[in-house]
Design a protein around this motif. Structure first.
Motif, PDB file in Angstrom:
ATOM      1  N   ALA A   1       0.832  -1.210   0.000  1.00 18.14           N
ATOM      2  CA  ALA A   1       0.000   0.000   0.000  1.00 18.14           C
ATOM      3  C   ALA A   1       0.865   1.258   0.000  1.00 18.14           C
ATOM      4  O   ALA A   1       0.612   2.200  -0.770  1.00 18.14           O
ATOM      5  CB  ALA A   1      -0.937  -0.004   1.206  1.00 18.14           C
ATOM      6  N   ILE A   2       1.892   1.272   0.829  1.00 18.75           N
ATOM      7  CA  ILE A   2       2.786   2.432   0.859  1.00 18.75           C
ATOM      8  C   ILE A   2       3.540   2.541  -0.466  1.00 18.75           C
ATOM      9  O   ILE A   2       3.747   3.634  -0.990  1.00 18.75           O
ATOM     10  CB  ILE A   2       3.754   2.360   2.052  1.00 18.75           C
ATOM     11  N   GLY A   3       3.939   1.409  -1.029  1.00 18.62           N
ATOM     12  CA  GLY A   3       4.590   1.412  -2.340  1.00 18.62           C
ATOM     13  C   GLY A   3       3.680   1.993  -3.412  1.00 18.62           C
ATOM     14  O   GLY A   3       4.130   2.771  -4.261  1.00 18.62           O
ATOM     15  N   TRP A   4       2.410   1.627  -3.365  1.00 22.89           N
ATOM     16  CA  TRP A   4       1.451   2.133  -4.347  1.00 22.89           C
ATOM     17  C   TRP A   4       1.303   3.656  -4.232  1.00 22.89           C
ATOM     18  O   TRP A   4       1.307   4.365  -5.240  1.00 22.89           O
ATOM     19  CB  TRP A   4       0.104   1.455  -4.147  1.00 22.89           C
ATOM     20  N   VAL A   5       1.188   4.145  -3.012  1.00 22.27           N
ATOM     21  CA  VAL A   5       1.043   5.590  -2.795  1.00 22.27           C
ATOM     22  C   VAL A   5       2.306   6.323  -3.246  1.00 22.27           C
ATOM     23  O   VAL A   5       2.223   7.357  -3.921  1.00 22.27           O
ATOM     24  CB  VAL A   5       0.718   5.886  -1.311  1.00 22.27           C
ATOM     25  N   THR A   6       3.474   5.804  -2.892  1.00 18.15           N
ATOM     26  CA  THR A   6       4.714   6.476  -3.296  1.00 18.15           C
ATOM     27  C   THR A   6       4.929   6.393  -4.808  1.00 18.15           C
ATOM     28  O   THR A   6       5.566   7.276  -5.381  1.00 18.15           O
ATOM     29  CB  THR A   6       5.942   5.926  -2.538  1.00 18.15           C
ATOM     30  N   TRP A   7       4.399   5.349  -5.444  1.00 20.34           N
ATOM     31  CA  TRP A   7       4.473   5.245  -6.903  1.00 20.34           C
ATOM     32  C   TRP A   7       3.704   6.408  -7.541  1.00 20.34           C
ATOM     33  O   TRP A   7       4.196   7.042  -8.484  1.00 20.34           O
ATOM     34  CB  TRP A   7       3.908   3.904  -7.362  1.00 20.34           C
ATOM     35  N   ALA A   8       2.511   6.681  -7.031  1.00 19.74           N
ATOM     36  CA  ALA A   8       1.714   7.795  -7.563  1.00 19.74           C
ATOM     37  C   ALA A   8       2.449   9.128  -7.373  1.00 19.74           C
ATOM     38  O   ALA A   8       2.466   9.971  -8.278  1.00 19.74           O
ATOM     39  CB  ALA A   8       0.347   7.833  -6.885  1.00 19.74           C
TER      40      ALA A   8
END
Length: 172
Positions: free
Chosen positions: A105-112
């Protein structure tokens, strides 16, 4: 499964090595900056920005996968001694699943965030020169997704159950 674990070990060790090289590079860079500033009155431009936006981010986030693979993340095992082996296995599996979900989830947010900074070409102005910092936004993303992969692998290993050779190799 063994070849997957060996690949994960090599990957995590490689990331830890990159983090170590980043730490060494930061040490040399800052030392040179201080020496040049004090002895030649010519500091290295953008040292603060490069240290804070690249070195520190690299040092903190890339080795996350190595920390997870080594199982050296901080843990609290207050109830662990009260659990049966099956209970410990269920607890470890639940923790691995939760960690995987959180890292992903944190990876997804930082990807954005990284994509947004890429699209606008984020930079800092240093004495009239643009220093691109948008690439550094991809380092946390990479670190979190690789840590998620390591905790997911741990979950798969827990679900598969221990095998005799794997246990002997893990304890030595």
């Amino acid at each position: 499964m063994k070849s997957l674990e060996k690949a994960a070990d090599r990957l995590s060790q490689g990331l830890a090595l990159i983090g170590s090289i980043g730490l060494l590079a930061m040490l040399v860079h800052v030392t040179l900056d201080v020496a040049l500033r004090n002895f030649a009155d010519t500091p290295i431009p953008a040292t603060n920005e490069i240290v804070s936006r690249y070195y520190m981010v690299l040092i903190v986030f890339l080795p996350l996968a190595w920390v997870e693979r080594q199982r050296t993340m901080i843990t609290v095992e207050v109830m662990e001694m009260l659990l049966t082996p099956t209970g410990r296995r269920i607890s470890d599996g639940a923790v691995a699943l939760l960690a995987t979900v959180i890292y992903a989830a944190i990876g997804w947010v930082t990807w954005a965030v990284a994509l947004k900074n890429l699209s606008i070409g984020t930079f800092v102005d240093v004495l009239g020169h643009k220093v691109a910092v948008w690439p550094s936004y991809f380092l946390p993303t990479l670190g979190f997704f690789l840590a998620a992969a390591m905790t997911a692998l741990r979950l798969v290993i827990i679900i598969a159950g221990p095998s005799a050779p794997a246990q002997e190799g893990a304890e030595t």
